[in-house]
Design an enzyme around this catalytic site. Structure first.
Site, PDB file in Angstrom:
ATOM      1  N   PHE A 106       0.809  -1.220   0.000  1.00 44.19           N
ATOM      2  CA  PHE A 106       0.000   0.000   0.000  1.00 44.19           C
ATOM      3  C   PHE A 106       0.838   1.265   0.000  1.00 44.19           C
ATOM      4  O   PHE A 106       0.400   2.321  -0.458  1.00 44.19           O
ATOM      5  CB  PHE A 106      -0.957   0.001   1.201  1.00 44.19           C
ATOM      6  CG  PHE A 106      -0.352   0.409   2.515  1.00 44.19           C
ATOM      7  CD1 PHE A 106      -0.431   1.715   2.973  1.00 44.19           C
ATOM      8  CD2 PHE A 106       0.282  -0.520   3.323  1.00 44.19           C
ATOM      9  CE1 PHE A 106       0.120   2.098   4.194  1.00 44.19           C
ATOM     10  CE2 PHE A 106       0.837  -0.159   4.543  1.00 44.19           C
ATOM     11  CZ  PHE A 106       0.754   1.149   4.977  1.00 44.19           C
ATOM     12  N   LYS A 107       2.070   1.167   0.487  1.00 36.89           N
ATOM     13  CA  LYS A 107       2.892   2.361   0.631  1.00 36.89           C
ATOM     14  C   LYS A 107       3.415   2.894  -0.696  1.00 36.89           C
ATOM     15  O   LYS A 107       3.981   3.981  -0.750  1.00 36.89           O
ATOM     16  CB  LYS A 107       4.032   2.072   1.599  1.00 36.89           C
ATOM     17  CG  LYS A 107       3.482   1.774   2.992  1.00 36.89           C
ATOM     18  CD  LYS A 107       4.516   1.330   3.989  1.00 36.89           C
ATOM     19  CE  LYS A 107       3.827   0.991   5.318  1.00 36.89           C
ATOM     20  NZ  LYS A 107       4.751   0.576   6.357  1.00 36.89           N
ATOM     21  N   ASP A 108       3.195   2.128  -1.776  1.00 35.31           N
ATOM     22  CA  ASP A 108       3.605   2.616  -3.096  1.00 35.31           C
ATOM     23  C   ASP A 108       2.930   3.938  -3.436  1.00 35.31           C
ATOM     24  O   ASP A 108       3.540   4.807  -4.064  1.00 35.31           O
ATOM     25  CB  ASP A 108       3.258   1.582  -4.180  1.00 35.31           C
ATOM     26  CG  ASP A 108       4.271   0.445  -4.240  1.00 35.31           C
ATOM     27  OD1 ASP A 108       5.465   0.694  -3.995  1.00 35.31           O
ATOM     28  OD2 ASP A 108       3.860  -0.697  -4.531  1.00 35.31           O
TER      29      ASP A 108
END
Length: 433
Positions: A106-108
């Protein structure tokens, strides 16, 4: 837009300073002075809009006063070159799949947005070199390293706890080279985070080099994560299931759920939120008692959530006027130990054929146990289960297929710098750069 510190003792900053500096001078976290409400018409037709269109509207409310419209549009559209789809798991439980980006986590979204916004500001400063410090318990390091890889004018230092991230995760930031340096700290995630925070506060070090952070303490990292909550609402509205929507977020440093709460303050019609924790239950206990008592983190299967003093609690506390009542009215909590996580992963796979990663398992179980009549729940599946292949395979008795872009990282050569948990050693290393 101006930004103030959660500690209330630092000078007011503009967006550029908040992004480049990361942490305020008084060690507080930057908060926008106001949160713009989006118009009713936006939500009335949100299901007809694409992910990128929705995200640009949200980004404009956050950053439009400080970034030229076309530049901001390009940043948003470049960031979101992949989808974050909502997928049905069972009748009243859906998952928001946040693992379709370059590093399958998700941190992309936040990392890619921040890299592009930071470069936008650097170009205004005649390419002065900026050094990004990031502490990681797993996925942050890979997302930030890949988001910033090859970006001119930026060097990234990824600090991670030795032996406490999965080999697959480790390969995603230790094999890149170029403008990425991996630092292997003999300690836990909280030690890595403490080194980063101490570096920002060290006057001599800050005179030597320009420092910023890409952890969720940075407004350019955590705020863009609100994009996919608006998109989740739109996709659920398309299905006619958005009226009693509950959003469940597996939570470690609390940047992800914090961005969702900012979205709610902007008018996003989510009924309520659940913060799903592993055995690191500091926030869960706060909800029960009204006392915030950080402690050393405990190592678990859901390692990206192994945080004993979540930084973004300060933002949530500030957002709701330091009121335990207001916080507990909008957020409930759940906490699960490793055996419960394993049990949930096995049960979900057996009943639905859907493979959860250990973090998503906390979110799925919290919805199973916490949904009320008439409610529909969406939980975040924050990373691809292949990032925890050995663990997941052993639990469900399956063979998770490793996507090729993940396999490519694993074939790379590890490059890292070993470091103690003592700040003087870390400072000496940076001063020599």
């Amino acid at each position: 837009m101006k930004y103030y510190s959660t500690n209330g003792k630092a000078p007011i900053a503009d967006l550029k300073k908040a992004v480049v500096k990361g942490l305020a001078e008084d060690r507080g976290l930057y908060m926008p002075e106001r949160i713009k409400k989006l118009p009713k018409e936006f939500f009335d037709t949100i299901e007809t809009k694409s992910f990128q269109e929705i995200a640009y509207t949200v980004a404009d409310a956050f950053f439009g006063e400080d970034v030229e419209a076309e530049a901001l549009r390009k940043i948003v559209y470049d960031t979101l070159s992949f989808d974050c789809p909502v997928v049905k798991v069972k009748d009243n439980i859906y998952t928001l799949e946040l693992f379709h980006g370059p590093t399958l986590a998700f941190k992309d979204v936040g990392a890619r947005f921040m890299a592009r916004l930071l470069q936008y500001f650097i170009r205004q400063d005649n390419h002065e070199l900026v050094n990004v410090l990031v502490a990681t318990s797993g996925d942050t390091g890979s997302a930030v390293a890949n988001g910033f890889l090859g970006v001119e004018g930026i060097h990234v230092y990824v600090l991670y706890p030795k032996g406490k991230v999965s080999k697959i995760q480790e390969s995603q930031f230790t094999t890149l080279g170029k403008n990425i340096t991996a630092i292997e700290v003999d300690g836990v995630f909280d030690d890595c985070q403490a080194l980063v925070k101490s570096a920002f506060m060290d006057e001599e070090l800050n005179k030597h080099m320009k420092l910023t952070s890409a952890n969720s303490i940075n407004v350019a990292r955590f705020l863009p994560q609100a994009f996919y909550y608006f998109n989740a609402y739109a996709r659920m509205k398309e299905l006619g299931k958005a009226d009693e929507l509950v959003m469940c977020v597996p939570s470690g440093n609390f940047g992800n759920i914090c961005s969702a709460l900012f979205g709610h303050e902007m008018g996003l019609p989510i009924k309520r939120f659940i913060a799903a924790n592993n055995a690191n239950d500091i926030f869960y206990k706060y909800l029960q008692t009204g006392k915030y008592e950080p402690k050393a983190s405990v190592q678990t299967l859901a390692n990206a959530m192994d945080v004993g003093d979540p930084s973004n609690f300060a933002r949530i506390y500030d957002l709701y006027g330091k009121s335990h009542e207001r916080i507990s009215n909008i957020i409930s909590g759940a906490t699960y130990h490793d055996e419960q996580i394993k049990e949930t992963m096995r049960q979900c796979y057996a009943e639905t054929n859907y493979i959860l990663d250990p973090h998503g398992a906390c979110g799925y179980r919290a919805l199973q146990e916490g949904l009320k009549d008439g409610e529909v729940g969406v939980f975040c599946e924050t990373a691809h289960p292949a990032k925890f292949k050995e663990t997941v395979d052993g639990i469900i008795g399956g063979d998770v297929v490793i996507p090729e872009r993940l396999a490519a990282f694993m074939r790379g050569q590890k490059q890292s710098v070993e470091m103690t948990r003592e700040f003087e050693d870390f400072k000496h290393f940076l001063m020599s750069r």
